[in-house]
Design a protein around this motif. Structure first.
Motif, PDB file in Angstrom:
ATOM      1  N   THR B   9       0.835  -1.199   0.000  1.00  9.30           N
ATOM      2  CA  THR B   9       0.000   0.000   0.000  1.00  9.30           C
ATOM      3  C   THR B   9       0.872   1.251   0.000  1.00  9.30           C
ATOM      4  O   THR B   9       1.821   1.342   0.778  1.00  9.30           O
ATOM      5  N   ALA B  10       0.527   2.181  -0.859  1.00  6.75           N
ATOM      6  CA  ALA B  10       1.215   3.477  -0.871  1.00  6.75           C
ATOM      7  C   ALA B  10       0.287   4.519  -0.276  1.00  6.75           C
ATOM      8  O   ALA B  10      -0.894   4.563  -0.620  1.00  6.75           O
ATOM      9  N   VAL B  11       0.821   5.324   0.636  1.00 12.06           N
ATOM     10  CA  VAL B  11       0.042   6.428   1.198  1.00 12.06           C
ATOM     11  C   VAL B  11       0.767   7.721   0.844  1.00 12.06           C
ATOM     12  O   VAL B  11       1.944   7.895   1.173  1.00 12.06           O
ATOM     13  N   ASP B  12       0.071   8.603   0.157  1.00 12.92           N
ATOM     14  CA  ASP B  12       0.701   9.859  -0.262  1.00 12.92           C
ATOM     15  C   ASP B  12      -0.147  11.045   0.140  1.00 12.92           C
ATOM     16  O   ASP B  12      -1.337  10.910   0.433  1.00 12.92           O
ATOM     17  N   GLY B  13       0.475  12.206   0.128  1.00 15.29           N
ATOM     18  CA  GLY B  13      -0.213  13.438   0.499  1.00 15.29           C
ATOM     19  C   GLY B  13       0.810  14.527   0.743  1.00 15.29           C
ATOM     20  O   GLY B  13       2.015  14.300   0.592  1.00 15.29           O
ATOM     21  N   ILE B  14       0.335  15.701   1.127  1.00  8.84           N
ATOM     22  CA  ILE B  14       1.278  16.802   1.327  1.00  8.84           C
ATOM     23  C   ILE B  14       1.580  17.056   2.796  1.00  8.84           C
ATOM     24  O   ILE B  14       2.485  17.815   3.118  1.00  8.84           O
ATOM     25  N   ARG B  24      -0.774   4.335   9.480  1.00  7.64           N
ATOM     26  CA  ARG B  24      -1.084   3.468  10.635  1.00  7.64           C
ATOM     27  C   ARG B  24      -2.441   2.783  10.436  1.00  7.64           C
ATOM     28  O   ARG B  24      -2.605   1.606  10.748  1.00  7.64           O
ATOM     29  N   THR B  25      -3.385   3.550   9.924  1.00  6.62           N
ATOM     30  CA  THR B  25      -4.713   2.978   9.655  1.00  6.62           C
ATOM     31  C   THR B  25      -4.603   1.880   8.599  1.00  6.62           C
ATOM     32  O   THR B  25      -5.216   0.811   8.723  1.00  6.62           O
ATOM     33  N   ALA B  26      -3.822   2.156   7.561  1.00  6.48           N
ATOM     34  CA  ALA B  26      -3.661   1.170   6.477  1.00  6.48           C
ATOM     35  C   ALA B  26      -2.999  -0.098   7.000  1.00  6.48           C
ATOM     36  O   ALA B  26      -3.404  -1.218   6.653  1.00  6.48           O
ATOM     37  N   PRO B  95       5.641   8.287   2.687  1.00  3.41           N
ATOM     38  CA  PRO B  95       4.996   8.416   1.387  1.00  3.41           C
ATOM     39  C   PRO B  95       5.693   7.548   0.351  1.00  3.41           C
ATOM     40  O   PRO B  95       6.722   6.942   0.642  1.00  3.41           O
ATOM     41  N   TYR B  96       5.105   7.544  -0.864  1.00  2.00           N
ATOM     42  CA  TYR B  96       5.700   6.761  -1.952  1.00  2.00           C
ATOM     43  C   TYR B  96       5.965   7.700  -3.133  1.00  2.00           C
ATOM     44  O   TYR B  96       6.487   8.796  -2.920  1.00  2.00           O
ATOM     45  N   VAL B  97       5.572   7.284  -4.319  1.00  2.61           N
ATOM     46  CA  VAL B  97       5.944   8.053  -5.512  1.00  2.61           C
ATOM     47  C   VAL B  97       5.064   9.293  -5.730  1.00  2.61           C
ATOM     48  O   VAL B  97       5.566  10.362  -6.102  1.00  2.61           O
ATOM     49  N   ASP B  98       3.770   9.167  -5.481  1.00  5.34           N
ATOM     50  CA  ASP B  98       2.854  10.260  -5.855  1.00  5.34           C
ATOM     51  C   ASP B  98       3.141  11.567  -5.120  1.00  5.34           C
ATOM     52  O   ASP B  98       2.950  12.654  -5.673  1.00  5.34           O
ATOM     53  N   THR B  99       3.599  11.460  -3.869  1.00  2.00           N
ATOM     54  CA  THR B  99       3.927  12.682  -3.115  1.00  2.00           C
ATOM     55  C   THR B  99       5.042  13.459  -3.817  1.00  2.00           C
ATOM     56  O   THR B  99       4.951  14.680  -3.986  1.00  2.00           O
ATOM     57  N   GLN B 119      10.998   5.251 -12.446  1.00  4.76           N
ATOM     58  CA  GLN B 119      10.759   4.040 -13.237  1.00  4.76           C
ATOM     59  C   GLN B 119      11.076   2.756 -12.453  1.00  4.76           C
ATOM     60  O   GLN B 119      10.486   1.713 -12.698  1.00  4.76           O
ATOM     61  N   PHE B 120      12.015   2.840 -11.531  1.00 10.90           N
ATOM     62  CA  PHE B 120      12.456   1.654 -10.789  1.00 10.90           C
ATOM     63  C   PHE B 120      11.467   1.237  -9.699  1.00 10.90           C
ATOM     64  O   PHE B 120      11.596   0.146  -9.128  1.00 10.90           O
ATOM     65  N   ALA B 121      10.517   2.099  -9.385  1.00 11.80           N
ATOM     66  CA  ALA B 121       9.615   1.831  -8.251  1.00 11.80           C
ATOM     67  C   ALA B 121       8.416   0.991  -8.702  1.00 11.80           C
ATOM     68  O   ALA B 121       7.691   1.391  -9.611  1.00 11.80           O
ATOM     69  N   PRO B 122       8.198  -0.175  -8.080  1.00 14.24           N
ATOM     70  CA  PRO B 122       7.066  -1.010  -8.494  1.00 14.24           C
ATOM     71  C   PRO B 122       5.725  -0.364  -8.142  1.00 14.24           C
ATOM     72  O   PRO B 122       5.627   0.439  -7.218  1.00 14.24           O
ATOM     73  N   ARG B 123       4.716  -0.753  -8.907  1.00 16.69           N
ATOM     74  CA  ARG B 123       3.376  -0.213  -8.690  1.00 16.69           C
ATOM     75  C   ARG B 123       2.773  -0.851  -7.422  1.00 16.69           C
ATOM     76  O   ARG B 123       2.842  -2.065  -7.265  1.00 16.69           O
ATOM     77  N   PRO B 124       2.203  -0.062  -6.541  1.00 13.25           N
ATOM     78  CA  PRO B 124       1.594  -0.662  -5.336  1.00 13.25           C
ATOM     79  C   PRO B 124       0.264  -1.338  -5.680  1.00 13.25           C
ATOM     80  O   PRO B 124      -0.343  -1.039  -6.709  1.00 13.25           O
ATOM     81  N   ASN B 125      -0.195  -2.237  -4.792  1.00 12.19           N
ATOM     82  CA  ASN B 125      -1.511  -2.868  -4.984  1.00 12.19           C
ATOM     83  C   ASN B 125      -2.637  -1.887  -4.653  1.00 12.19           C
ATOM     84  O   ASN B 125      -3.724  -1.983  -5.201  1.00 12.19           O
ATOM     85  N   GLN B 126      -2.333  -1.022  -3.683  1.00  9.45           N
ATOM     86  CA  GLN B 126      -3.353  -0.047  -3.264  1.00  9.45           C
ATOM     87  C   GLN B 126      -2.708   1.314  -3.109  1.00  9.45           C
ATOM     88  O   GLN B 126      -1.549   1.413  -2.695  1.00  9.45           O
ATOM     89  N   ARG B 127      -3.474   2.348  -3.429  1.00 10.26           N
ATOM     90  CA  ARG B 127      -2.975   3.721  -3.214  1.00 10.26           C
ATOM     91  C   ARG B 127      -3.993   4.470  -2.354  1.00 10.26           C
ATOM     92  O   ARG B 127      -5.187   4.431  -2.622  1.00 10.26           O
ATOM     93  N   ARG B 128      -3.471   5.116  -1.332  1.00  6.58           N
ATOM     94  CA  ARG B 128      -4.344   5.930  -0.484  1.00  6.58           C
ATOM     95  C   ARG B 128      -3.788   7.348  -0.433  1.00  6.58           C
ATOM     96  O   ARG B 128      -2.576   7.534  -0.499  1.00  6.58           O
TER      97      ARG B 128
END
Lengths: 185, 151
Positions: B9-14, B24-26, B95-99, B119-128
């Motif tokens: 799971t990736a969690v992103d935001g500002i 933590r919730t995830a 965070p992950y890539v989207d942030t 490009q090297f970062a694998p796609r997560p199964n879930q994005r929050r």
């Protein structure tokens, strides 16, 4: 930052490449472009081509690495000091600082003998340099010759190219730098 | 019976604090025995070192900070995320890539350059997306760091 992590063998090829690209970008923005903007002459010992040759020799994709360095700042002249892998190995072993470092052991992790490891690695690096020299039109200096001979050759070549205007192909790099406040008095 | 793919799971935001709270919730939503952990930014300590660099080093640009972020993410993938997934455990990257991409776009950096960088970062199964600021304390995430330190 890079040196301490490299000494600990704590970097993967991607991490090494990305850290070098960050360091390169910072030096271009903080030192190289401000000096050029002031009309000064800049000599970079080494520039982005060293990173390209080393990273591709470590198995990374040339296109991916090259794009990390965008917007590209191309030098007016690129000197490539060409030596054989054997000469490079002898010079590294003969250099007290280099011998004291763990550089040879770091290069090919699956080879136990550090000298053999270094030879394999530097052979791949030289192959990449030779490709880049063709693609980017480097001026190749025969670094097997004496330092005095190389010095005289470099002086002659450099005099020929001393007075050059800003290169048009660097417009993107300069525009990017000006956009972040570079060139402000 | 088919083996379930471990959750990545990736969690992103500002907002750094909101990202941590959402992570933590995830993580709590993953079965206890399959929980790997949370991979936070600056696990490599690169930004901590950059923060204490002297003024003479000059302030980094957004592009330089993004290259450092990518180096830190490569470190996190190697030491935290991929090992957890290889053990069949769920892991939350916060965070992950989207942030970083959002920060880069806001700083005027080309989409193609950012796509190549990660490009090297694998796609997560879930994005929050952590879109609610945690008001109880000040967060100190990548975006806050970048706004404080970038040119």
């Amino acid at each position: 930052m890079i040196k301490s992590r490299k000494a600990l063998h704590a970097l993967s090829p991607e991490e090494f490449s990305l850290l070098h690209a960050a360091d390169f970008r910072h030096r271009v923005e903080q030192q190289v472009l401000p000096a050029l903007w002031d009309g000064k002459l800049v000599i970079a010992d080494r520039f982005l081509f060293t990173g390209l040759a080393r990273d591709v020799a470590r198995g990374l994709d040339l296109d991916w690495v090259l794009k990390l360095y965008q917007p590209l700042l191309w030098p007016d002249l690129v000197f490539y000091f060409a030596v054989s892998p054997a000469t490079s190995g002898r010079r590294v072993v003969g250099d007290a600082d280099a011998a004291a470092s763990t550089k040879p052991a770091r290069t090919s992790p699956h080879v136990d003998d550090p000298v053999e490891s270094y030879q394999r690695f530097i052979t791949r690096v030289i192959r990449e340099y030779e490709s880049l020299a063709l693609i980017f039109n480097f001026i190749t200096v025969d670094a097997e010759r004496s330092i005095g001979e190389q010095h005289r050759q470099i002086r002659g070549l450099f005099r020929d190219g001393a007075q050059r205007p800003w290169s048009d192909w660097n417009a993107d790099a300069v525009a990017d730098w000006l956009a972040i406040g570079g060139g402000a008095a | 019976m088919t083996a379930r793919k471990p959750a990545f799971t990736a969690v992103d935001g500002i907002d750094g604090a909101a990202i941590v709270a959402a992570a933590r919730t995830a993580l709590a939503s993953i079965d206890r025995e399959a929980r790997g952990g949370i991979s936070h930014w600056d696990a490599s300590g690169l930004f901590g070192e950059a923060a204490v660099a002297g003024d003479e080093a000059g302030r980094p640009s957004a592009r330089t900070l993004l290259l450092l972020y990518a180096a830190d993410l490569a470190f996190r993938l190697r030491w935290e995320i991929r090992p957890a997934l290889a053990e069949g455990r769920g892991v939350v990257a916060a965070p992950y890539v989207d942030t970083a991409v959002a920060f880069g776009r806001a700083a005027g950096i080309e989409r193609a350059w950012l796509a190549n960088l990660f490009q090297f970062a694998p796609r997560p199964n879930q994005r929050r997306f952590a879109d609610e600021a945690a008001r109880s304390r000040r967060g100190h995430g990548f975006v806050e760091f970048a706004l404080e330190h970038a040119t």
